[in-house]
Design a protein around this motif. Structure first.
Motif, PDB file in Angstrom:
ATOM      1  N   CYS A  65       3.358  -7.786   5.268  1.00 32.09           N
ATOM      2  CA  CYS A  65       3.650  -6.668   6.177  1.00 32.09           C
ATOM      3  C   CYS A  65       3.217  -5.343   5.568  1.00 32.09           C
ATOM      4  CB  CYS A  65       5.141  -6.635   6.497  1.00 32.09           C
ATOM      5  SG  CYS A  65       5.748  -8.049   7.443  1.00 32.09           S
ATOM      6  N   LEU A  66       3.451  -5.175   4.268  1.00 32.75           N
ATOM      7  CA  LEU A  66       3.061  -3.949   3.589  1.00 32.75           C
ATOM      8  C   LEU A  66       1.562  -3.716   3.706  1.00 32.75           C
ATOM      9  CD1 LEU A  66       3.571  -1.581   1.569  1.00 32.75           C
ATOM     10  CD2 LEU A  66       3.199  -3.250  -0.263  1.00 32.75           C
ATOM     11  N   TYR A  67       0.767  -4.694   3.323  1.00 34.21           N
ATOM     12  CA  TYR A  67      -0.681  -4.507   3.307  1.00 34.21           C
ATOM     13  C   TYR A  67      -1.281  -4.502   4.708  1.00 34.21           C
ATOM     14  CZ  TYR A  67      -1.535  -4.343  -1.688  1.00 34.21           C
ATOM     15  OH  TYR A  67      -1.597  -3.933  -2.998  1.00 34.21           O
ATOM     16  N   ALA A  68      -0.707  -5.255   5.646  1.00 31.64           N
ATOM     17  CA  ALA A  68      -1.202  -5.216   7.023  1.00 31.64           C
ATOM     18  C   ALA A  68      -0.957  -3.846   7.635  1.00 31.64           C
ATOM     19  CB  ALA A  68      -0.520  -6.300   7.856  1.00 31.64           C
ATOM     20  N   GLY A  69       0.227  -3.271   7.383  1.00 34.13           N
ATOM     21  CA  GLY A  69       0.498  -1.936   7.889  1.00 34.13           C
ATOM     22  C   GLY A  69      -0.456  -0.907   7.325  1.00 34.13           C
ATOM     23  N   LEU A  70      -0.679  -0.959   6.014  1.00 32.67           N
ATOM     24  CA  LEU A  70      -1.604  -0.021   5.388  1.00 32.67           C
ATOM     25  C   LEU A  70      -3.019  -0.200   5.924  1.00 32.67           C
ATOM     26  CD1 LEU A  70      -0.425  -0.169   1.643  1.00 32.67           C
ATOM     27  CD2 LEU A  70       0.139   1.554   3.358  1.00 32.67           C
ATOM     28  N   GLN A  71      -3.398  -1.435   6.219  1.00 30.81           N
ATOM     29  CA  GLN A  71      -4.773  -1.697   6.647  1.00 30.81           C
ATOM     30  C   GLN A  71      -5.110  -0.986   7.953  1.00 30.81           C
ATOM     31  OE1 GLN A  71      -6.904  -5.116   5.351  1.00 30.81           O
ATOM     32  NE2 GLN A  71      -7.049  -5.882   7.444  1.00 30.81           N
ATOM     33  N   ILE A  72      -4.134  -0.862   8.845  1.00 31.22           N
ATOM     34  CA  ILE A  72      -4.416  -0.197  10.118  1.00 31.22           C
ATOM     35  C   ILE A  72      -3.916   1.246  10.131  1.00 31.22           C
ATOM     36  CG2 ILE A  72      -4.551  -2.295  11.502  1.00 31.22           C
ATOM     37  CD1 ILE A  72      -1.658  -1.933  12.268  1.00 31.22           C
ATOM     38  N   GLY A  73      -3.555   1.752   8.964  1.00 24.89           N
ATOM     39  CA  GLY A  73      -3.202   3.160   8.858  1.00 24.89           C
ATOM     40  C   GLY A  73      -1.773   3.495   9.218  1.00 24.89           C
ATOM     41  N   ALA A  74      -0.926   2.476   9.393  1.00 25.89           N
ATOM     42  CA  ALA A  74       0.475   2.740   9.669  1.00 25.89           C
ATOM     43  C   ALA A  74       1.160   3.301   8.424  1.00 25.89           C
ATOM     44  CB  ALA A  74       1.174   1.456  10.126  1.00 25.89           C
ATOM     45  N   GLY A 112       0.350  -1.893  19.612  1.00 30.42           N
ATOM     46  CA  GLY A 112       0.412  -0.439  19.658  1.00 30.42           C
ATOM     47  C   GLY A 112       0.571   0.264  18.332  1.00 30.42           C
ATOM     48  N   VAL A 113       0.536  -0.477  17.242  1.00 30.67           N
ATOM     49  CA  VAL A 113       0.662   0.155  15.925  1.00 30.67           C
ATOM     50  C   VAL A 113      -0.708   0.672  15.487  1.00 30.67           C
ATOM     51  CG1 VAL A 113       1.262  -0.194  13.506  1.00 30.67           C
ATOM     52  CG2 VAL A 113       2.586  -1.330  15.302  1.00 30.67           C
ATOM     53  N   GLY A 114      -0.745   1.910  15.027  1.00 26.39           N
ATOM     54  CA  GLY A 114      -1.996   2.493  14.573  1.00 26.39           C
ATOM     55  C   GLY A 114      -1.747   3.548  13.521  1.00 26.39           C
ATOM     56  N   LYS A 115      -2.717   4.410  13.344  1.00 26.11           N
ATOM     57  CA  LYS A 115      -2.623   5.423  12.303  1.00 26.11           C
ATOM     58  C   LYS A 115      -1.401   6.311  12.531  1.00 26.11           C
ATOM     59  CE  LYS A 115      -5.349   8.940   9.891  1.00 26.11           C
ATOM     60  NZ  LYS A 115      -6.680   9.586   9.752  1.00 26.11           N
ATOM     61  N   GLY A 116      -0.558   6.391  11.509  1.00 22.84           N
ATOM     62  CA  GLY A 116       0.614   7.249  11.570  1.00 22.84           C
ATOM     63  C   GLY A 116       1.854   6.618  12.159  1.00 22.84           C
ATOM     64  N   THR A 117       1.734   5.426  12.752  1.00 20.87           N
ATOM     65  CA  THR A 117       2.913   4.739  13.286  1.00 20.87           C
ATOM     66  C   THR A 117       3.818   4.331  12.137  1.00 20.87           C
ATOM     67  OG1 THR A 117       1.582   3.830  15.097  1.00 20.87           O
ATOM     68  CG2 THR A 117       3.730   2.816  14.697  1.00 20.87           C
TER      69      THR A 117
END
Length: 523
Positions: free
Chosen positions: A67-76, A47-52
């Motif tokens: 974790c940093l780059y994976a989060g950025l990759q999906i727009g979190a 459920g993680v996406g843009k803006g999460t």
């Protein structure tokens, strides 16, 4: 292109080159890209996406970078958390940021579990070193198809990171850094350090700090190798420089002091170093001289805030240690504005002051934050007419060098960590025996500055310096607690009731301690 595109380009260009090193663990760019893709897919499936908002609570680790780059990759929106926070502080930030997912290091599992009932938006916690009650194990997120090869489209002003700083009201503020800000910050640091794919870089601070993150991203921009220590320790840092043949490092002045004073430091082979960049607090000339003697490389100072970094550089050529050289006074400065930074020193009305006069540093730059997360009033106070007001007082000399004079908001910098007195004062007022309290920073040879609490007790009540310090230590990160407590009969105040902290600082400088003053632990 943004920070994610440049990482993928580096992975394509240098797939088998060491990307991240932590002690005995080495990950190539190909391996890191594969794990980031898998982790991004697993996060998206949860459920993680843009803006999460996604938090990371862990010491420096390979998983932190993933974790940093994976989060950025999906727009979190990634929120690195200070791992020294106490439960009350962490609870506030988790709720204020609206974190829905949190990656948790093993040593912080119990802390996070203690606040779960009070953080309803936090629905998913991941144990980075294994499963824990209510937390899935990090490694179970890998092994699936890496279906997120293309980064989520993001605009320049979309938020990439929220970095929390202590607020003068006592409550932390989350500085929102956009993709544009990270991109320009990385370019500025890459150019200032002249990074290439052959460099091996260590930043001695924690990854939740803008100073360290400010080196990670340009290092991976350049296709260089990022080397970490879990937490700074002088002997470990020197051993890492020697073992990994590091070429570029960033340290806070206190870190340089610890290494320079370490017994046996001169026995390490540090000849691979070409540059040390430092910042995060005052640099005493003695410390710089000792560090120069130990490391034998060039030094550069960087000045900035979480809200905008870098703002100025003091170049290597201006690091003149010869006491007879007329340029030596420049060591007391923070240098000149960085490229593409418009910096002014202004009076209370926002007018430029003349060289030699004291005013506040304000700036406009591409690395500036978008504002404070969910704090529109604080944002409007900090950014006025497009100018970021730093709260730092400074003066400009005839050659264009900038000299810090004081901090308007009374911020204390201890070992590279920013400490705001109001946060500590708020905790002191919770002590049943304390009627009034004021906190100031006083000079300290080891840490640059240390925290001093000036306290007025309630009539008929008693307390000791040790009990006051323990009270703070139980409620705040250890580095924020007072090192010295002074008991006085009344705080000096203006006619309007404002505490005269200038008078308290003058008393401290003069050594006017009462017999009740007691030194505390510096840790």
């Amino acid at each position: 292109m943004d920070v994610r595109d440049f990482f993928q380009l580096a992975a394509q260009t240098f797939p088998d080159k060491d990307c991240v090193i932590l002690e005995d663990r080495r990950s190539t760019y190909r391996q890191m890209q594969s794990r980031i893709d898998q982790l991004a897919a697993a996060m998206r499936d949860r459920g993680v996406g843009k803006g999460t908002r996604v938090g990371i609570l862990q010491v420096n680790s390979v998983a932190f970078v993933e974790c940093l780059y994976a989060g950025l990759q999906i727009g979190a929106i990634v929120v690195p958390l200070n791992y020294r926070l106490k439960a009350q502080e962490l609870e506030y930030i988790v709720n204020q940021a609206g974190l829905s997912m949190l990656f948790v290091g093993e040593r912080y599992v119990e802390l996070v579990q203690s606040i779960r009932e009070k953080t309803p938006a936090l629905t998913t916690c991941i144990g980075l070193e294994g499963p824990a009650p209510g937390m899935a194990a990090y490694e179970t997120l890998f092994g699936g198809p890496a279906t997120v090869a293309v980064p989520e489209p993001m605009d320049d002003h979309d938020i990439a990171l929220i970095l929390y700083t202590s607020g003068t009201t006592g409550l932390p503020k989350g500085a929102m850094l956009s993709y544009r800000a990270l991109h320009h910050q990385a370019l500025a640091m890459l150019l200032s350090l002249k990074l290439t794919h052959e460099d091996r870089v260590l930043a001695g601070g924690p990854l939740y700090h803008v100073g360290t993150l400010g080196y990670l991203i340009p290092t991976l921009y350049a296709g260089a190798t990022w080397v970490m220590v879990p937490q700074f320790e002088a002997r470990d840092a020197l051993g890492t420089i020697q073992r990994e043949r590091l070429t570029v490092c960033w340290f806070a002045p206190a870190m340089l002091n610890f290494m320079a004073q370490l017994e046996g430091a001169s026995t390490y082979d540090l000849s691979s170093l070409r540059m040390i960049q430092y910042g995060g607090g005052p640099m005493p000339p003695r410390v710089l001289k000792d560090a120069s003697r130990l490391f034998g490389c060039r030094f550069m100072q960087v000045y900035g805030l979480t809200e905008a970094v870098p703002q100025t550089f003091l170049d290597p050529d201006d690091h003149v240690l010869d006491e007879h050289d007329p340029r030596r006074h420049r060591l007391a400065s923070i240098g000149k504005p960085a490229p593409n930074v418009d910096l002014r020193i202004v009076d209370a009305a926002g007018r430029d002051v003349a060289p030699g006069q004291i005013g506040e540093i304000v700036c406009q730059c591409d690395t500036m934050m978008e504002g404070y997360w969910r704090k529109p009033e604080e944002t409007a106070q900090a950014i006025r007419d497009g100018w970021l007001h730093t709260g730092d007082l400074a003066r400009l000399d005839a050659d264009g060098f900038i000299y810090l004079v004081d901090r308007i908001k009374d911020m204390i910098i201890r070992g590279g960590e920013n400490i705001y007195p109001a946060e500590i004062e708020r905790v002191l007022y919770e002590h049943p025996a304390i009627a009034e309290a004021a906190v100031i920073g006083v000079p300290d040879e080891t840490w640059g500055e240390c925290v001093k609490a000036v306290v007025v007790l309630r009539p008929g009540m008693d307390a000791t310096a040790e009990t006051v310090i323990r009270h703070c230590q139980d409620r705040l990160a250890s580095y924020k607690k007072p090192s010295v407590v002074e008991f006085i009969e009344a705080l000096p105040r203006t006619s309007g009731g404002k505490v005269l902290k200038t008078e308290l600082r003058a008393r401290a400088r003069a050594g006017a301690e009462t017999s009740l003053s007691t030194p505390g632990s510096p840790s």
